[in-house]
Design a protein around this motif. Structure first.
Motif, PDB file in Angstrom:
ATOM      1  N   ASN A 136       0.829  -1.201   0.000  1.00 47.20           N
ATOM      2  CA  ASN A 136       0.000   0.000   0.000  1.00 47.20           C
ATOM      3  C   ASN A 136       0.861   1.248   0.000  1.00 47.20           C
ATOM      4  OD1 ASN A 136      -2.378  -1.539   0.133  1.00 47.20           O
ATOM      5  ND2 ASN A 136      -2.305  -1.612   2.367  1.00 47.20           N
ATOM      6  N   GLY A 137       0.441   2.249  -0.774  1.00 48.09           N
ATOM      7  CA  GLY A 137       1.140   3.525  -0.823  1.00 48.09           C
ATOM      8  C   GLY A 137       0.141   4.666  -0.879  1.00 48.09           C
ATOM      9  N   VAL A 138       0.606   5.897  -0.599  1.00 47.60           N
ATOM     10  CA  VAL A 138      -0.253   7.083  -0.630  1.00 47.60           C
ATOM     11  C   VAL A 138       0.314   8.084  -1.627  1.00 47.60           C
ATOM     12  CG1 VAL A 138      -0.980   6.772   1.763  1.00 47.60           C
ATOM     13  CG2 VAL A 138       0.993   8.214   1.264  1.00 47.60           C
ATOM     14  N   ILE A 139      -0.528   8.964  -2.128  1.00 49.10           N
ATOM     15  CA  ILE A 139      -0.096   9.988  -3.069  1.00 49.10           C
ATOM     16  C   ILE A 139       1.001  10.835  -2.444  1.00 49.10           C
ATOM     17  CG2 ILE A 139      -0.808  12.003  -4.406  1.00 49.10           C
ATOM     18  CD1 ILE A 139      -1.969   9.438  -5.476  1.00 49.10           C
ATOM     19  N   GLY A 140       2.108  11.005  -3.175  1.00 49.14           N
ATOM     20  CA  GLY A 140       3.229  11.788  -2.669  1.00 49.14           C
ATOM     21  C   GLY A 140       4.150  11.032  -1.745  1.00 49.14           C
ATOM     22  N   GLY A 141       3.783   9.808  -1.391  1.00 47.71           N
ATOM     23  CA  GLY A 141       4.605   9.019  -0.487  1.00 47.71           C
ATOM     24  C   GLY A 141       5.557   8.089  -1.221  1.00 47.71           C
ATOM     25  N   SER A 142       5.934   6.980  -0.570  1.00 45.40           N
ATOM     26  CA  SER A 142       6.909   6.058  -1.153  1.00 45.40           C
ATOM     27  C   SER A 142       6.574   4.631  -0.751  1.00 45.40           C
ATOM     28  CB  SER A 142       8.331   6.403  -0.695  1.00 45.40           C
ATOM     29  OG  SER A 142       8.466   6.162   0.700  1.00 45.40           O
ATOM     30  N   VAL A 143       7.148   3.671  -1.490  1.00 44.60           N
ATOM     31  CA  VAL A 143       7.011   2.255  -1.157  1.00 44.60           C
ATOM     32  C   VAL A 143       8.346   1.568  -1.391  1.00 44.60           C
ATOM     33  CG1 VAL A 143       4.543   2.020  -1.614  1.00 44.60           C
ATOM     34  CG2 VAL A 143       6.174   1.749  -3.484  1.00 44.60           C
ATOM     35  N   SER A 144       8.552   0.458  -0.689  1.00 45.53           N
ATOM     36  CA  SER A 144       9.740  -0.377  -0.875  1.00 45.53           C
ATOM     37  C   SER A 144       9.290  -1.765  -1.291  1.00 45.53           C
ATOM     38  CB  SER A 144      10.554  -0.461   0.422  1.00 45.53           C
ATOM     39  OG  SER A 144      11.049   0.803   0.800  1.00 45.53           O
ATOM     40  N   VAL A 145       9.811  -2.224  -2.412  1.00 49.45           N
ATOM     41  CA  VAL A 145       9.484  -3.557  -2.921  1.00 49.45           C
ATOM     42  C   VAL A 145      10.707  -4.442  -2.731  1.00 49.45           C
ATOM     43  CG1 VAL A 145       8.759  -4.897  -4.914  1.00 49.45           C
ATOM     44  CG2 VAL A 145       7.921  -2.558  -4.624  1.00 49.45           C
ATOM     45  N   GLU A 146      10.586  -5.441  -1.879  1.00 45.79           N
ATOM     46  CA  GLU A 146      11.711  -6.339  -1.584  1.00 45.79           C
ATOM     47  C   GLU A 146      11.574  -7.598  -2.419  1.00 45.79           C
ATOM     48  OE1 GLU A 146      12.531  -8.333   2.405  1.00 45.79           O
ATOM     49  OE2 GLU A 146      13.892  -6.599   2.462  1.00 45.79           O
ATOM     50  N   CYS A 147      12.522  -7.802  -3.306  1.00 43.36           N
ATOM     51  CA  CYS A 147      12.512  -8.958  -4.210  1.00 43.36           C
ATOM     52  C   CYS A 147      13.524  -9.985  -3.727  1.00 43.36           C
ATOM     53  CB  CYS A 147      12.853  -8.511  -5.635  1.00 43.36           C
ATOM     54  SG  CYS A 147      11.770  -7.208  -6.275  1.00 43.36           S
ATOM     55  N   ARG A 148      13.116 -11.233  -3.655  1.00 46.79           N
ATOM     56  CA  ARG A 148      13.980 -12.288  -3.121  1.00 46.79           C
ATOM     57  C   ARG A 148      14.448 -13.237  -4.231  1.00 46.79           C
ATOM     58  NH1 ARG A 148      13.313 -12.400   2.515  1.00 46.79           N
ATOM     59  NH2 ARG A 148      11.574 -11.104   3.225  1.00 46.79           N
ATOM     60  N   TYR A 149      15.657 -13.733  -4.063  1.00 43.38           N
ATOM     61  CA  TYR A 149      16.199 -14.720  -4.994  1.00 43.38           C
ATOM     62  C   TYR A 149      17.133 -15.643  -4.233  1.00 43.38           C
ATOM     63  CZ  TYR A 149      20.213 -11.497  -5.014  1.00 43.38           C
ATOM     64  OH  TYR A 149      21.266 -10.683  -4.648  1.00 43.38           O
ATOM     65  N   ASP A 150      17.511 -16.738  -4.871  1.00 40.40           N
ATOM     66  CA  ASP A 150      18.381 -17.719  -4.240  1.00 40.40           C
ATOM     67  C   ASP A 150      19.823 -17.200  -4.274  1.00 40.40           C
ATOM     68  OD1 ASP A 150      19.754 -19.881  -3.304  1.00 40.40           O
ATOM     69  OD2 ASP A 150      18.756 -21.344  -4.598  1.00 40.40           O
ATOM     70  N   PRO A 151      20.415 -16.838  -3.127  1.00 36.56           N
ATOM     71  CA  PRO A 151      21.770 -16.278  -3.125  1.00 36.56           C
ATOM     72  C   PRO A 151      22.843 -17.273  -3.559  1.00 36.56           C
ATOM     73  CG  PRO A 151      21.047 -16.721  -0.883  1.00 36.56           C
ATOM     74  CD  PRO A 151      19.862 -16.955  -1.770  1.00 36.56           C
ATOM     75  N   ARG A 152      22.494 -18.536  -3.643  1.00 34.28           N
ATOM     76  CA  ARG A 152      23.481 -19.548  -4.052  1.00 34.28           C
ATOM     77  C   ARG A 152      23.678 -19.574  -5.553  1.00 34.28           C
ATOM     78  NH1 ARG A 152      20.500 -24.547  -1.384  1.00 34.28           N
ATOM     79  NH2 ARG A 152      18.829 -23.468  -2.537  1.00 34.28           N
ATOM     80  N   ARG A 153      22.809 -18.861  -6.284  1.00 35.04           N
ATOM     81  CA  ARG A 153      22.877 -18.902  -7.738  1.00 35.04           C
ATOM     82  C   ARG A 153      23.375 -17.570  -8.286  1.00 35.04           C
ATOM     83  NH1 ARG A 153      21.097 -23.464  -9.541  1.00 35.04           N
ATOM     84  NH2 ARG A 153      19.818 -24.757  -8.199  1.00 35.04           N
ATOM     85  N   ASN A 154      23.909 -17.650  -9.477  1.00 36.50           N
ATOM     86  CA  ASN A 154      24.500 -16.467 -10.113  1.00 36.50           C
ATOM     87  C   ASN A 154      23.501 -15.838 -11.084  1.00 36.50           C
ATOM     88  OD1 ASN A 154      26.300 -14.540 -11.013  1.00 36.50           O
ATOM     89  ND2 ASN A 154      27.187 -15.875 -12.563  1.00 36.50           N
ATOM     90  N   TYR A 155      23.037 -14.644 -10.742  1.00 37.87           N
ATOM     91  CA  TYR A 155      22.104 -13.915 -11.599  1.00 37.87           C
ATOM     92  C   TYR A 155      22.811 -12.673 -12.147  1.00 37.87           C
ATOM     93  CZ  TYR A 155      18.554 -16.784  -9.292  1.00 37.87           C
ATOM     94  OH  TYR A 155      17.820 -17.834  -8.808  1.00 37.87           O
ATOM     95  N   ASP A 198      20.515 -19.662 -14.787  1.00 34.20           N
ATOM     96  CA  ASP A 198      20.130 -21.018 -15.135  1.00 34.20           C
ATOM     97  C   ASP A 198      18.783 -21.392 -14.521  1.00 34.20           C
ATOM     98  OD1 ASP A 198      21.183 -20.850 -12.608  1.00 34.20           O
ATOM     99  OD2 ASP A 198      22.049 -22.864 -12.639  1.00 34.20           O
ATOM    100  N   VAL A 199      18.478 -20.847 -13.363  1.00 33.40           N
ATOM    101  CA  VAL A 199      17.158 -21.018 -12.761  1.00 33.40           C
ATOM    102  C   VAL A 199      16.611 -19.624 -12.518  1.00 33.40           C
ATOM    103  CG1 VAL A 199      15.840 -21.942 -10.819  1.00 33.40           C
ATOM    104  CG2 VAL A 199      17.849 -23.179 -11.661  1.00 33.40           C
ATOM    105  N   GLU A 200      15.754 -19.159 -13.425  1.00 27.74           N
ATOM    106  CA  GLU A 200      15.279 -17.789 -13.332  1.00 27.74           C
ATOM    107  C   GLU A 200      14.372 -17.624 -12.132  1.00 27.74           C
ATOM    108  OE1 GLU A 200      13.109 -16.983 -16.832  1.00 27.74           O
ATOM    109  OE2 GLU A 200      11.945 -18.817 -16.706  1.00 27.74           O
ATOM    110  N   ARG A 201      14.258 -16.341 -11.716  1.00 28.35           N
ATOM    111  CA  ARG A 201      13.457 -16.034 -10.538  1.00 28.35           C
ATOM    112  C   ARG A 201      12.557 -14.852 -10.859  1.00 28.35           C
ATOM    113  NH1 ARG A 201      11.592 -18.663  -6.249  1.00 28.35           N
ATOM    114  NH2 ARG A 201      10.513 -17.126  -4.962  1.00 28.35           N
ATOM    115  N   LYS A 202      11.255 -15.046 -10.682  1.00 25.34           N
ATOM    116  CA  LYS A 202      10.307 -13.975 -10.921  1.00 25.34           C
ATOM    117  C   LYS A 202       9.282 -13.967  -9.801  1.00 25.34           C
ATOM    118  CE  LYS A 202      10.698 -14.296 -15.959  1.00 25.34           C
ATOM    119  NZ  LYS A 202      11.732 -15.337 -15.950  1.00 25.34           N
ATOM    120  N   SER A 203       8.844 -12.800  -9.414  1.00 23.81           N
ATOM    121  CA  SER A 203       7.776 -12.670  -8.428  1.00 23.81           C
ATOM    122  C   SER A 203       7.024 -11.389  -8.721  1.00 23.81           C
ATOM    123  CB  SER A 203       8.339 -12.654  -7.000  1.00 23.81           C
ATOM    124  OG  SER A 203       9.200 -11.546  -6.812  1.00 23.81           O
ATOM    125  N   SER A 204       5.781 -11.321  -8.322  1.00 17.78           N
ATOM    126  CA  SER A 204       4.967 -10.143  -8.602  1.00 17.78           C
ATOM    127  C   SER A 204       4.456  -9.533  -7.313  1.00 17.78           C
ATOM    128  CB  SER A 204       3.792 -10.503  -9.510  1.00 17.78           C
ATOM    129  OG  SER A 204       2.928 -11.419  -8.867  1.00 17.78           O
TER     130      SER A 204
END
Length: 615
Positions: free
Chosen positions: A254-273, A337-343
């Motif tokens: 959730n966000g408000v007009i004029g405000g901000s948001v943080s989107v935290e995206c996760r991936y497997d740290p053992r793999r090379n992206y 090699d193992v792609e990562r996507k989230s929405s």
């Protein structure tokens, strides 16, 4: 005793294997078909746990009583399949492949590919059919994906379908229901999670699906035209398993007009992206907003930044200055090699930003400038920072230090305000500055301020006081007047004083030098001819101590004169009224000394006028 211990350990390992893998399942093709006398290849997937990687893999044929082993990774092979069955394990990929050649009609039946010491472990049933030809039907393409993960499905058809409808549908009891197509139709269950992207090759397209759920498992068709009527289609079989090493964050923000948001995206740290990015979902595409390769849409300048943390497998996207149009679905994307996507879904709700302050500030070079950022009580224990934004990120600025010349951060906890101070702002200081908070390594709310630095004349006696905005909400802009105590202001005033003194002195020196040269020349090189009465003779000026004794008049032959007092002595400087019409007066010759005295007096008068005129 040793035998009993061995049996106990064996049973323990088998129980642990089942326990570790019980949350997941093995997956393979539902049916495979081979030509008579030909061969088939069966690929089976399994969770890549430590136990599964080293456990026994097998292929067995079902009967009414049991599933008799055909071949296993321990080296066993049944007599009827000797020389025509092989099994190969790829533990790093979580796959083992069984190949059976020299197919006969007796090979038709149901089989299982499995993991464990016997057929009561993890297994998946596969139907094997043998055809006499001439063509073997194409089997479904398999996708084995973790819960909450993503999948990419490639579909290629002929160029004759370049302008035809493309679609993905899911098979059910009553037919194949549309998931997404190129006409903009999207099943509500897949809104924001499915994306159809046409490829450069005509007739080819890719389907992306993210935030996979358990119910997403099943048989799909990707095709061109209309299912069951025109065009072609291809089977896609997907299984979503529960085991995952990647934690899932919240999916709605959730966000408000004029405000901000943080989107935290996760991936497997053992793999090379190599590539990580955020894009905004559309029905017919996904607009890329920012990447870790320093690429960003121009319209998001000063609004968006990426922070990557490979240690814990996250990259965070912060977006501020939110507007209503920012609502929608955003995708975190990676390659490898193992792609990562989230929405993530961003919703704009009613409310006010937590961080407030002036959003635009104007300042003059050389002045002292302070940017202010007020925060609410809920952020009292949070870490607070100022950073300077660029397309590579937002570089944190240091806390306040005594006598430092660079921008300094200072926090007034009593007024709940964070300050950023520039003692002498320069042109290079112009740009976007972010005020933000963070907590336990997670980025929180931010506020962006644009500092505009202008040149020009600095007004005198102009002082700037930092406005109190702790309770005033957010403003639009502030203009910072020049500080008269600044070095640039003092240098400007000093230069004016120096010029007013140097110009008269230069003129005086020039005139003095000219007169000195003329007088010196006459004294050394010339003897004047002086008239005394009616006689003419050559007489040196040194022979006359007082010209009055010889009857000479100082003002003889002068019609108009102007009196000027210099140094307490009355001197006369003649100014002819009309040089053209005046009758030429009788000239009285003067000696060299007399002329020198008069020239000196004239010089002093002119020098005085010049000095007064420049004062």
């Amino acid at each position: 005793m040793t035998f009993l211990v061995f049996i106990f350990l064996l049973s323990f390992l088998q129980v642990e294997s089942a326990k570790i893998s019980s949350s997941s399942s093995i997956f393979g093709p539902r049916q495979v078909t081979g030509l008579l006398g030909g061969s088939v290849t069966v690929k089976c997937f399994y969770p890549r746990t430590n136990v599964n990687r080293h456990d026994r893999k097998y292929w067995c044929k079902e009967s009414t009583r049991q599933c008799a082993t055909v071949i296993s990774s321990n080296g066993y092979i049944a007599q009827d399949f000797a020389g025509r069955a092989t099994i190969t394990d790829f533990p790093e990929q979580g796959i083992f492949i069984m190949e059976l050649s020299k197919l006969g009609l007796k090979d038709i039946g149901f089989y299982k590919c499995g993991i464990g010491l016997n057929d009561r472990g993890l297994s998946f049933e596969v139907k094997l059919d043998v055809s006499q030809g001439p063509k073997v039907p194409e089997g479904a393409e398999l996708y084995y994906k973790e819960l909450g993960g993503s999948v990419t499905m490639n579909c290629a058809f002929g160029t004759q379908y370049a302008s035809v409808r493309k679609y993905l549908c899911k098979m059910g009891k009553t037919g194949c229901s549309t998931v997404i197509d190129t006409y903009g139709n999207v099943n509500p269950t897949y809104k924001g999670r499915a994306l159809l992207s046409p490829q450069e090759t005509p007739g080819s397209f890719v389907i992306y699906m993210t935030q996979l759920r358990k119910e997403d498992s099943g048989l799909y068709l990707c095709g061109v035209g209309e299912y069951g009527e025109t065009g072609e289609s291809k089977e896609l079989d997907m299984h979503v398993y529960q085991e995952t090493a990647v934690p899932q964050g919240r999916h709605t923000i959730n966000g408000v007009i004029g405000g901000s948001v943080s989107v935290e995206c996760r991936y497997d740290p053992r793999r090379n992206y190599t590539l990580k990015y955020l894009c905004k979902w559309r029905k017919n595409g996904c607009t890329q907003l920012i990447t870790n390769l320093i690429m960003m849409i121009d319209s998001y300048e000063g609004r968006i930044v990426m922070h990557d943390n490979p240690k814990n497998g996250t990259f965070t996207i912060i977006m501020n200055q939110l507007v209503a149009e920012d609502a929608g679905y955003y995708w975190c994307m990676t390659d490898g090699d193992v792609e990562r996507k989230s929405s993530k879904e961003l919703k704009i709700i009613d409310g006010q930003p937590g961080l407030t302050g002036l959003k635009e500030v104007n300042a003059v070079i050389g002045t002292r400038v302070t940017l202010s950022c007020s925060y609410p009580c809920k952020y009292y224990s949070y870490q607070k920072y100022w950073c300077k934004w660029n397309n590579r990120g937002c570089k944190p600025l240091v806390s306040y230090e005594q006598n430092q010349t660079s921008p300094a951060v200072n926090c007034d906890e009593e007024n709940k305000t964070l300050y950023l101070t520039f003692n002498q702002v320069t042109q290079t200081d112009q740009g976007w500055y972010w005020c933000g908070v963070s907590h336990s390594g997670h980025y929180g709310e931010t506020m962006a301020v644009f500092l505009r630095v202008n040149g020009g004349t600095i007004p005198r006696n102009a002082d700037y006081e930092v406005p109190d905005i702790s309770n005033s909400g957010s403003g639009k802009r502030a203009d910072f007047p020049a500080d008269s105590s600044s070095p640039s202001s003092q240098e400007h005033d000093n230069s004016k004083v120096i010029l007013s003194v140097l110009i008269p002195i230069a003129v005086v020196c020039l005139l003095l030098g000219t007169v000195f040269v003329v007088v010196k020349f006459k004294l050394l090189k010339r003897t004047e001819l002086v008239s005394v009465g009616s006689y003419r003779t050559n007489i040196s000026m040194s022979e006359f101590d007082n010209p009055r004794e010889l009857g000479a008049k100082e003002n003889a032959g002068i019609n108009n004169s102007q009196e000027t007092q210099i140094g307490g002595v009355d001197e006369f400087v003649t100014i002819p009224a009309n040089t053209e019409s005046a009758e030429e007066p009788k000239v009285v010759k003067r000696g060299s000394k007399e002329e020198a005295d008069m020239a000196y007096s004239t010089f002093l008068l002119q020098a005085s006028k010049v000095a007064e005129g420049n004062a």
